[in-house]
Design a protein around this motif. Structure first.
Motif, short mmCIF file in Angstrom:
data_model
loop_
_atom_site.label_atom_id
_atom_site.label_comp_id
_atom_site.label_asym_id
_atom_site.label_seq_id
_atom_site.Cartn_x
_atom_site.Cartn_y
_atom_site.Cartn_z
N HIS A 83 5.10 88.00 65.79
CA HIS A 83 6.32 88.74 66.12
C HIS A 83 6.80 88.46 67.55
O HIS A 83 7.85 88.91 67.97
CB HIS A 83 6.10 90.25 65.93
CG HIS A 83 5.01 90.79 66.79
ND1 HIS A 83 3.67 90.57 66.52
CD2 HIS A 83 5.05 91.53 67.93
CE1 HIS A 83 2.95 91.15 67.45
NE2 HIS A 83 3.76 91.74 68.32
N VAL A 84 6.00 87.70 68.31
CA VAL A 84 6.36 87.29 69.67
C VAL A 84 6.71 85.81 69.62
O VAL A 84 5.94 85.00 69.09
CB VAL A 84 5.19 87.52 70.66
CG1 VAL A 84 5.55 87.01 72.05
CG2 VAL A 84 4.80 88.99 70.68
N GLN A 109 17.45 84.72 73.18
CA GLN A 109 17.02 86.10 72.98
C GLN A 109 17.75 86.73 71.78
O GLN A 109 17.14 87.42 70.97
CB GLN A 109 17.24 86.93 74.24
CG GLN A 109 16.31 86.48 75.37
CD GLN A 109 16.59 87.21 76.66
OE1 GLN A 109 16.45 88.44 76.71
NE2 GLN A 109 16.99 86.48 77.68
N ARG A 118 10.16 90.29 68.11
CA ARG A 118 10.27 91.54 68.87
C ARG A 118 10.12 91.33 70.38
O ARG A 118 10.42 92.22 71.16
CB ARG A 118 9.22 92.53 68.38
CG ARG A 118 9.41 92.87 66.89
CD ARG A 118 8.37 93.86 66.39
NE ARG A 118 8.33 95.08 67.17
CZ ARG A 118 9.17 96.11 67.02
NH1 ARG A 118 10.13 96.03 66.11
NH2 ARG A 118 9.07 97.19 67.78
N ALA A 119 9.61 90.16 70.77
CA ALA A 119 9.39 89.88 72.19
C ALA A 119 9.38 88.36 72.39
O ALA A 119 9.29 87.60 71.42
CB ALA A 119 8.07 90.48 72.67
N GLN A 121 7.67 85.28 75.00
CA GLN A 121 6.65 84.98 76.01
C GLN A 121 6.74 83.52 76.42
O GLN A 121 6.86 82.64 75.58
CB GLN A 121 5.26 85.27 75.44
CG GLN A 121 4.12 84.95 76.40
CD GLN A 121 2.79 85.41 75.86
OE1 GLN A 121 2.68 86.49 75.30
NE2 GLN A 121 1.77 84.58 76.03
N PHE A 165 6.89 87.53 80.21
CA PHE A 165 7.06 88.27 78.96
C PHE A 165 8.27 89.19 79.04
O PHE A 165 8.56 89.75 80.11
CB PHE A 165 5.79 89.10 78.70
CG PHE A 165 5.76 89.79 77.37
CD1 PHE A 165 5.27 89.13 76.25
CD2 PHE A 165 6.20 91.10 77.24
CE1 PHE A 165 5.21 89.78 75.02
CE2 PHE A 165 6.15 91.75 76.02
CZ PHE A 165 5.66 91.08 74.90
N LYS A 166 8.94 89.34 77.91
CA LYS A 166 10.03 90.29 77.82
C LYS A 166 10.04 90.90 76.42
O LYS A 166 10.03 90.17 75.42
CB LYS A 166 11.37 89.61 78.08
CG LYS A 166 12.56 90.57 78.01
CD LYS A 166 13.87 89.88 78.35
CE LYS A 166 15.03 90.86 78.31
NZ LYS A 166 16.30 90.21 78.64
N THR A 167 10.10 92.21 76.35
CA THR A 167 10.28 92.91 75.07
C THR A 167 11.74 92.81 74.69
O THR A 167 12.63 93.06 75.51
CB THR A 167 9.85 94.38 75.19
OG1 THR A 167 8.47 94.41 75.56
CG2 THR A 167 10.05 95.13 73.89
N LEU A 168 12.01 92.42 73.45
CA LEU A 168 13.39 92.25 72.97
C LEU A 168 13.83 93.41 72.08
O LEU A 168 15.01 93.72 71.98
CB LEU A 168 13.53 90.94 72.20
CG LEU A 168 13.16 89.67 72.96
CD1 LEU A 168 13.22 88.46 72.04
CD2 LEU A 168 14.06 89.48 74.17
N VAL A 169 12.86 94.03 71.38
CA VAL A 169 13.14 95.11 70.46
C VAL A 169 12.19 96.24 70.79
O VAL A 169 10.97 96.04 70.84
CB VAL A 169 12.93 94.66 69.00
CG1 VAL A 169 13.12 95.84 68.04
CG2 VAL A 169 13.85 93.52 68.63
N ALA A 170 12.73 97.43 71.03
CA ALA A 170 11.88 98.59 71.41
C ALA A 170 10.97 99.00 70.27
O ALA A 170 11.30 98.86 69.12
CB ALA A 170 12.78 99.76 71.82
#
Length: 170
Positions: A83-84, A109, A118-119, A121, A165-170
Motif C-alpha cells: 500500500h506504500v 501523488q 496510501r503513502a 516512500q 516518507f509522506k502519507t497520502l491517505v489518512a
C-alpha cells in the motif's frame, strides 16, 4: 491519467518515447551522484527497471511535445507493504530548474492515490543532493531515517542517504 500545468503535460510513457527517455536516464545514472543504478547499467537493464517492472511510467512534455522528464511508480514492497509506493524522477538537463520535478511529484501523488496507494516512500535520497531533499521536503515529505554512508557517490565517496516518507491517505 494525463495532467497539464501551463505548458507542461504529463502523460503515460509510450514505447516510441524510449528513444528520448533512455539518453536522459543514461546521462543521469552515469553521473553517479543521485541514483543507485550502476553508471555502467545497460539500456536493457534500465528499461526493465524504469519501464517493465514499475506499475506505470510517465513522461513530462513541453508545449512542443519534447520530453522534459520521466518518472515511474511502483509498490515499495510486496504483500503487506504494497500500500506504500515508491517513485523515481529524472529531469532532462536542459529542463532542470523549471519546476518539472515538482510537477511530476505532484502528479505522482495523485496517481498513487488513484492506484490505491496510501503513502509514498523514497528509499535512497542522496543527502548531498540538497536540491532534491529541499524539494521533497517542500512537497511534504519527511526524512524518517538517515542511512550513514549508504550511497557511494562517484565524486565524493561514501555519503549519507535519507529515507523520505509522506502519507497520502489518512
Amino acid at each position: 491519467m494525463t495532467s497539464s500545468s501551463a505548458s507542461i503535460t504529463i502523460r503515460p510513457l509510450e514505447p516510441a518515447d524510449w528513444a528520448t527517455v533512455w539518453p536522459i536516464l543514461h546521462s543521469t545514472f552515469q553521473a553517479g551522484d543521485t541514483y543507485a543504478f550502476s553508471p555502467d547499467s545497460t539500456e536493457a537493464e534500465i528499461h526493465k527497471a524504469w519501464v517493465e517492472l514499475p506499475a506505470a511510467t510517465f513522461v513530462a512534455c513541453g508545449a512542443g511535445g519534447e520530453i522534459l522528464g520521466t518518472y515511474f511508480i511502483k509498490a515499495n514492497q510486496a504483500g503487506l507493504g504494497a500500500h506504500v509506493c515508491n517513485c523515481g524522477y529524472v529531469v532532462a538537463p536542459a529542463a532542470q530548474g523549471q519546476g518539472v520535478a515538482s510537477l511530476m511529484c505532484e502528479h505522482s501523488q495523485r496517481q498513487a492515490v488513484a492506484m490505491g496507494f496510501r503513502a509514498m516512500q523514497f528509499n535512497l535520497v542522496v543527502a548531498t543532493n540538497e536540491r532534491a531533499v529541499r524539494l521533497w521536503q517542500h512537497l511534504g515529505f519527511a526524512i524518517v531515517g538517515t542511512l550513514p554512508g549508504a550511497f557511494r557517490h562517484r565524486a565524493l565517496g561514501y555519503v549519507d542517504a535519507h529515507v523520505m516518507f509522506k502519507t497520502l491517505v489518512a
